[in-house]
Design a protein around this motif. Structure first.
Motif, PDB file in Angstrom:
ATOM      1  N   GLU B 109      13.193 -37.023  26.208  1.00 38.58           N
ATOM      2  CA  GLU B 109      12.543 -36.106  25.269  1.00 38.58           C
ATOM      3  C   GLU B 109      11.073 -36.464  25.078  1.00 38.58           C
ATOM      4  O   GLU B 109      10.217 -35.581  24.989  1.00 38.58           O
ATOM      5  N   ALA B 110      10.789 -37.741  25.005  1.00 40.55           N
ATOM      6  CA  ALA B 110       9.391 -38.164  24.825  1.00 40.55           C
ATOM      7  C   ALA B 110       8.556 -37.755  26.034  1.00 40.55           C
ATOM      8  O   ALA B 110       7.429 -37.267  25.889  1.00 40.55           O
ATOM      9  N   ALA B 111       9.107 -37.955  27.236  1.00 36.98           N
ATOM     10  CA  ALA B 111       8.363 -37.578  28.437  1.00 36.98           C
ATOM     11  C   ALA B 111       8.149 -36.070  28.484  1.00 36.98           C
ATOM     12  O   ALA B 111       7.054 -35.592  28.819  1.00 36.98           O
ATOM     13  N   GLN B 112       9.190 -35.343  28.167  1.00 36.31           N
ATOM     14  CA  GLN B 112       9.091 -33.881  28.170  1.00 36.31           C
ATOM     15  C   GLN B 112       8.038 -33.413  27.153  1.00 36.31           C
ATOM     16  O   GLN B 112       7.202 -32.571  27.452  1.00 36.31           O
ATOM     17  N   ARG B 113       8.085 -34.005  25.971  1.00 29.63           N
ATOM     18  CA  ARG B 113       7.144 -33.602  24.925  1.00 29.63           C
ATOM     19  C   ARG B 113       5.710 -33.949  25.337  1.00 29.63           C
ATOM     20  O   ARG B 113       4.790 -33.153  25.180  1.00 29.63           O
ATOM     21  N   ARG B 114       5.541 -35.135  25.891  1.00 31.80           N
ATOM     22  CA  ARG B 114       4.195 -35.535  26.298  1.00 31.80           C
ATOM     23  C   ARG B 114       3.655 -34.599  27.373  1.00 31.80           C
ATOM     24  O   ARG B 114       2.486 -34.216  27.357  1.00 31.80           O
ATOM     25  N   LEU B 115       4.515 -34.230  28.308  1.00 35.83           N
ATOM     26  CA  LEU B 115       4.071 -33.307  29.356  1.00 35.83           C
ATOM     27  C   LEU B 115       3.661 -31.975  28.746  1.00 35.83           C
ATOM     28  O   LEU B 115       2.621 -31.410  29.088  1.00 35.83           O
ATOM     29  N   GLU B 116       4.459 -31.484  27.831  1.00 39.26           N
ATOM     30  CA  GLU B 116       4.149 -30.181  27.242  1.00 39.26           C
ATOM     31  C   GLU B 116       2.838 -30.247  26.455  1.00 39.26           C
ATOM     32  O   GLU B 116       2.053 -29.295  26.483  1.00 39.26           O
ATOM     33  N   GLU B 117       2.617 -31.376  25.794  1.00 41.87           N
ATOM     34  CA  GLU B 117       1.348 -31.524  25.085  1.00 41.87           C
ATOM     35  C   GLU B 117       0.183 -31.544  26.062  1.00 41.87           C
ATOM     36  O   GLU B 117      -0.848 -30.909  25.831  1.00 41.87           O
ATOM     37  N   ASP B 118       0.361 -32.291  27.155  1.00 45.99           N
ATOM     38  CA  ASP B 118      -0.717 -32.387  28.133  1.00 45.99           C
ATOM     39  C   ASP B 118      -0.992 -31.037  28.806  1.00 45.99           C
ATOM     40  O   ASP B 118      -2.130 -30.755  29.197  1.00 45.99           O
ATOM     41  N   LEU B 119       0.047 -30.237  28.967  1.00 44.53           N
ATOM     42  CA  LEU B 119      -0.149 -28.950  29.633  1.00 44.53           C
ATOM     43  C   LEU B 119      -0.801 -27.933  28.701  1.00 44.53           C
ATOM     44  O   LEU B 119      -1.568 -27.082  29.154  1.00 44.53           O
ATOM     45  N   GLY B 120      -0.483 -28.009  27.447  1.00 47.04           N
ATOM     46  CA  GLY B 120      -0.987 -26.992  26.527  1.00 47.04           C
ATOM     47  C   GLY B 120      -0.181 -25.711  26.659  1.00 47.04           C
ATOM     48  O   GLY B 120       0.629 -25.568  27.585  1.00 47.04           O
TER      49      GLY B 120
END
Lengths: 139, 139
Positions: B109-120
């Motif tokens: 979940e943390a990796a997924q969330r971080r990716l989504e934040e980085d993607l915008g």
DNA sequence: ACCATATAAGTGTATATGCACGGAAGAAAA
DNA sequence: TTTTCTTCCGTGCATATACACTTATATGGT
């Protein structure tokens, strides 16, 4: 509906699908898409080193070393010494490598064109936008 | 600008990047993203067979057999015979497998969330659209 | 019952990928 | 100049992936 909520798993699945397509298309030239990409990058960057090629392809340097060794064993590329720095091994295409690339080029074009047709305009735009977004993740 | 005109090479590059991210995030649980995906799919589909799992993940059946063997050797899943058909080996998570999955879930979940934040927002939409378009290629 | 076909699984071989590590050579610092 | 640091490179190990092929078991037609 996405079969998985994991962006990474979904992207990996899509990469497998495209890899199978391109590998099949390139098979008559005796190349897979990874090898084709390596040779193509080398044709643009030669003389290159394992490090520079790895950076260009965003591949681990050691992965590149293995892939280079396979293509070198087949005579498609060759390494030569750098007179100024004895650590460096300069990589370049051989005539056979250039010939193989030329033979593979139309096969790649056919696969690329078929994919674009299958995706349609909307799919093409979506793919381009996603790849651009993902390309900005590092660095 | 895309470093390569090849959609396949670009998608493979992006998949490598995400794989490195998710693998690093899941490392504390002792899993890579491929293994996490396999266990997660099994938790939804068990009891499953190598064939059904491969179809669900769009993985070659023989690839699945190898990956299953590795996880079975670590005791995270187990195979049992099917009473009705002696060809079939039914796969299921072990308690240790379930426990590992639970430990890995927040890391994923943390990796997924971080990716989504980085993607915008734009990147997320583009990725979702591209994955949907690519998912419709086969079948 | 018997044989032909279809299906499930697994193995041999090969490439692709990355991490941890070690060795060699150049560059900088002491 | 000797020592240290940095930078190339390659290898050992492990996982991921797929194709060609084989084996075992079911199933359907005769």
């Amino acid at each position: 509906m996405p079969p998985s909520p994991c962006h990474c798993a979904n992207l990996r699945r899509a990469a497998r699908t495209l890899t199978r397509r391109y590998d099949a298309a390139l098979a008559p030239a005796g190349l897979g898409v990874a090898q084709y990409s390596l040779l193509r990058a080398l044709s643009r960057l030669e003389p290159a080193t394992a490090g520079s090629l790895g950076e260009a392809l965003d591949l681990d340097r050691t992965t590149l070393v293995r892939n280079v060794a396979l293509l070198a064993r087949r005579g498609l590329l060759a390494a030569s010494a750098d007179a100024a720095d004895r650590r460096v091994r300069l990589l370049g295409l051989t005539p056979a490598g250039r010939q193989t690339l030329e033979a593979a080029a139309p096969l790649w074009e056919a696969a690329q064109r078929r994919l674009e047709e299958d995706l349609g305009p909307d799919g093409r735009n979506a793919l381009a936008a996603a790849l651009e977004a993902l390309a900005g993740l590092d660095g």
